[in-house]
Scaffold this motif. Sequence first.
Motif, PDB file in Angstrom:
ATOM      1  N   MET A 151      30.755  60.692  17.353  1.00 34.87           N
ATOM      2  CA  MET A 151      31.801  59.671  17.275  1.00 34.87           C
ATOM      3  C   MET A 151      31.387  58.560  16.314  1.00 34.87           C
ATOM      4  SD  MET A 151      33.312  57.387  20.367  1.00 34.87           S
ATOM      5  CE  MET A 151      34.934  56.647  20.316  1.00 34.87           C
ATOM      6  N   PHE A 152      30.067  58.262  16.274  1.00 36.17           N
ATOM      7  CA  PHE A 152      29.550  57.249  15.357  1.00 36.17           C
ATOM      8  C   PHE A 152      28.070  57.496  15.131  1.00 36.17           C
ATOM      9  CE2 PHE A 152      29.115  55.678  19.651  1.00 36.17           C
ATOM     10  CZ  PHE A 152      27.868  55.081  19.694  1.00 36.17           C
ATOM     11  N   VAL A 177      36.801  55.326   8.929  1.00 32.58           N
ATOM     12  CA  VAL A 177      37.985  54.718   9.539  1.00 32.58           C
ATOM     13  C   VAL A 177      38.177  55.249  10.961  1.00 32.58           C
ATOM     14  CG1 VAL A 177      40.483  54.495   9.365  1.00 32.58           C
ATOM     15  CG2 VAL A 177      39.082  54.402   7.300  1.00 32.58           C
ATOM     16  N   SER A 178      38.486  54.346  11.886  1.00 34.20           N
ATOM     17  CA  SER A 178      38.829  54.710  13.256  1.00 34.20           C
ATOM     18  C   SER A 178      40.283  54.358  13.510  1.00 34.20           C
ATOM     19  CB  SER A 178      37.930  53.972  14.259  1.00 34.20           C
ATOM     20  OG  SER A 178      36.579  54.282  14.069  1.00 34.20           O
ATOM     21  N   GLU A 179      40.823  54.844  14.636  1.00 37.18           N
ATOM     22  CA  GLU A 179      42.168  54.459  15.041  1.00 37.18           C
ATOM     23  C   GLU A 179      42.180  54.204  16.542  1.00 37.18           C
ATOM     24  OE1 GLU A 179      44.938  57.542  14.099  1.00 37.18           O
ATOM     25  OE2 GLU A 179      44.155  58.903  15.615  1.00 37.18           O
ATOM     26  N   SER A 238      38.380  58.561  18.541  1.00 39.07           N
ATOM     27  CA  SER A 238      37.579  57.772  17.612  1.00 39.07           C
ATOM     28  C   SER A 238      37.419  56.316  18.033  1.00 39.07           C
ATOM     29  CB  SER A 238      38.192  57.826  16.202  1.00 39.07           C
ATOM     30  OG  SER A 238      39.457  57.201  16.174  1.00 39.07           O
ATOM     31  N   SER A 239      37.997  55.914  19.202  1.00 39.66           N
ATOM     32  CA  SER A 239      37.853  54.521  19.643  1.00 39.66           C
ATOM     33  C   SER A 239      37.519  54.429  21.127  1.00 39.66           C
ATOM     34  CB  SER A 239      39.096  53.703  19.301  1.00 39.66           C
ATOM     35  OG  SER A 239      40.244  54.250  19.914  1.00 39.66           O
ATOM     36  N   TRP A 283      48.722  48.790  12.548  1.00 39.21           N
ATOM     37  CA  TRP A 283      48.147  48.176  13.736  1.00 39.21           C
ATOM     38  C   TRP A 283      47.064  49.057  14.356  1.00 39.21           C
ATOM     39  CZ3 TRP A 283      53.290  46.850  16.759  1.00 39.21           C
ATOM     40  CH2 TRP A 283      54.004  45.866  16.056  1.00 39.21           C
ATOM     41  N   MET A 284      47.164  50.368  14.183  1.00 44.04           N
ATOM     42  CA  MET A 284      46.257  51.293  14.861  1.00 44.04           C
ATOM     43  C   MET A 284      44.994  51.606  14.071  1.00 44.04           C
ATOM     44  SD  MET A 284      49.668  52.161  14.937  1.00 44.04           S
ATOM     45  CE  MET A 284      50.998  52.362  16.139  1.00 44.04           C
ATOM     46  N   THR A 285      44.906  51.176  12.821  1.00 43.33           N
ATOM     47  CA  THR A 285      43.805  51.610  11.967  1.00 43.33           C
ATOM     48  C   THR A 285      42.777  50.497  11.756  1.00 43.33           C
ATOM     49  OG1 THR A 285      44.924  50.953   9.914  1.00 43.33           O
ATOM     50  CG2 THR A 285      45.359  53.173  10.746  1.00 43.33           C
ATOM     51  N   THR A 286      41.547  50.921  11.442  1.00 44.49           N
ATOM     52  CA  THR A 286      40.498  49.983  11.047  1.00 44.49           C
ATOM     53  C   THR A 286      40.078  50.301   9.620  1.00 44.49           C
ATOM     54  OG1 THR A 286      38.626  51.351  11.743  1.00 44.49           O
ATOM     55  CG2 THR A 286      39.662  49.971  13.427  1.00 44.49           C
TER      56      THR A 286
END
Length: 391
Positions: A390-391, A281-283, A289-290, A273-276
């Motif tokens: 961060m991105f 990859v973010s969480e 990271s989000s 549920w927490m991952t992309t």
Amino acid sequence: MLAPIVFLFFMLLSLSAVAAGRNAPGLVPVKHTPSMDGIALPLVSFSSDQGFGYGAVGGMYLYGEGKTPYAHALSAQVFFTARGAMNHYLRYDGPQLLGPLRLEGRLEYRQEKSSPFFGAGNLSAPDFRGDVDDERYNYDKGSPGLWVRLRGRPFGEKHPFQSYVGYGWRYTRVSPYETSILAQEKPIGIEGGPSGQLLAGALWDTRDDESDPTSGGVEEVALRVSGLATFSRYQYAGVTLSERRYIRITPRLVFAQRLTLDMLFGEVPFFEWMTTGGVNVSEGIGGMSSVRGIERNRFAGNVKAFSNSELRFQAARMAFFGQPLALGAVVFLDLGRVWHPGVTDGKWHEWHPGIGGGLRFSRRAAVVRMDYARSTETGRQRFYITFGHMF
């Protein structure tokens, strides 16, 4: 405040020595030949979620005629945090190993004595008061895993289109504490076990620089599928849509924006549920990271959406140990929310914001990030020191 400054100085000293080809205190000397470069250095970071982190990271680059930027690269990391987490890995990168195709792979082991779990949905754990060490909101997790990815530019090296396929596998050990929300709710995935994923994606990348962009952008769509045929205990699929855009306002001022939507379908274990998905990859929702300023993985569910807006200012350039170093400042606004079946997620406009600012120190591709963030909902504050934008 003195400790973060000391750690930041230590990291910059290491980065400058790497760029200059000299040995900094604690740096391991490595022999250099015309066809090989190598370096090893200490690794120090801090976040309000994980506490102080320490370890070492090293890399080796093998060069070959006609191979750019190198023929092969190997990197390894050993890393521990004050809250009982470990993150160790061995990574390979062959940019042109199979003709124009890039082969990437990673073998890793992660362990968290206090892995956060607050339940599902956008309004989870309403009685949480900010104590991230409370066993009600944590569980013990171990997860060895690996992934391999084949990436290429089918229309030429200068064309912005990229595509990739890959495979990832992880075995997750779940040990809930007796008083935890996880032990009470017993969601899908509490038994742990293997989860294998087939990965595929496409990018349209027009950035002027991959590590520190000032113009252009990158759009990505990523797919992941898990089932019996992928050696997984769970059968589910995921789609990730991401947009990153960089606009140069003045020679020193850049506006950066990221939008991410991640959707999961099927028999999804709670630890997914927490991952992309995607190349990076973010969480979350919540964490460095989000959505900064909110506790790591504070809100989780099958559908996640978040926005990150940054105003990046290059304040000065200076010489540090004889090497050019850029000093920058950032102000940001992060927003995120989740949707999950079977729970109350609130009204459509109930997003979780985090605001703050930070400093950036950069030398070529190496960027040190130092952020302070605050949740406007709760007033709680977070602080992060790490590598990379961060991105």
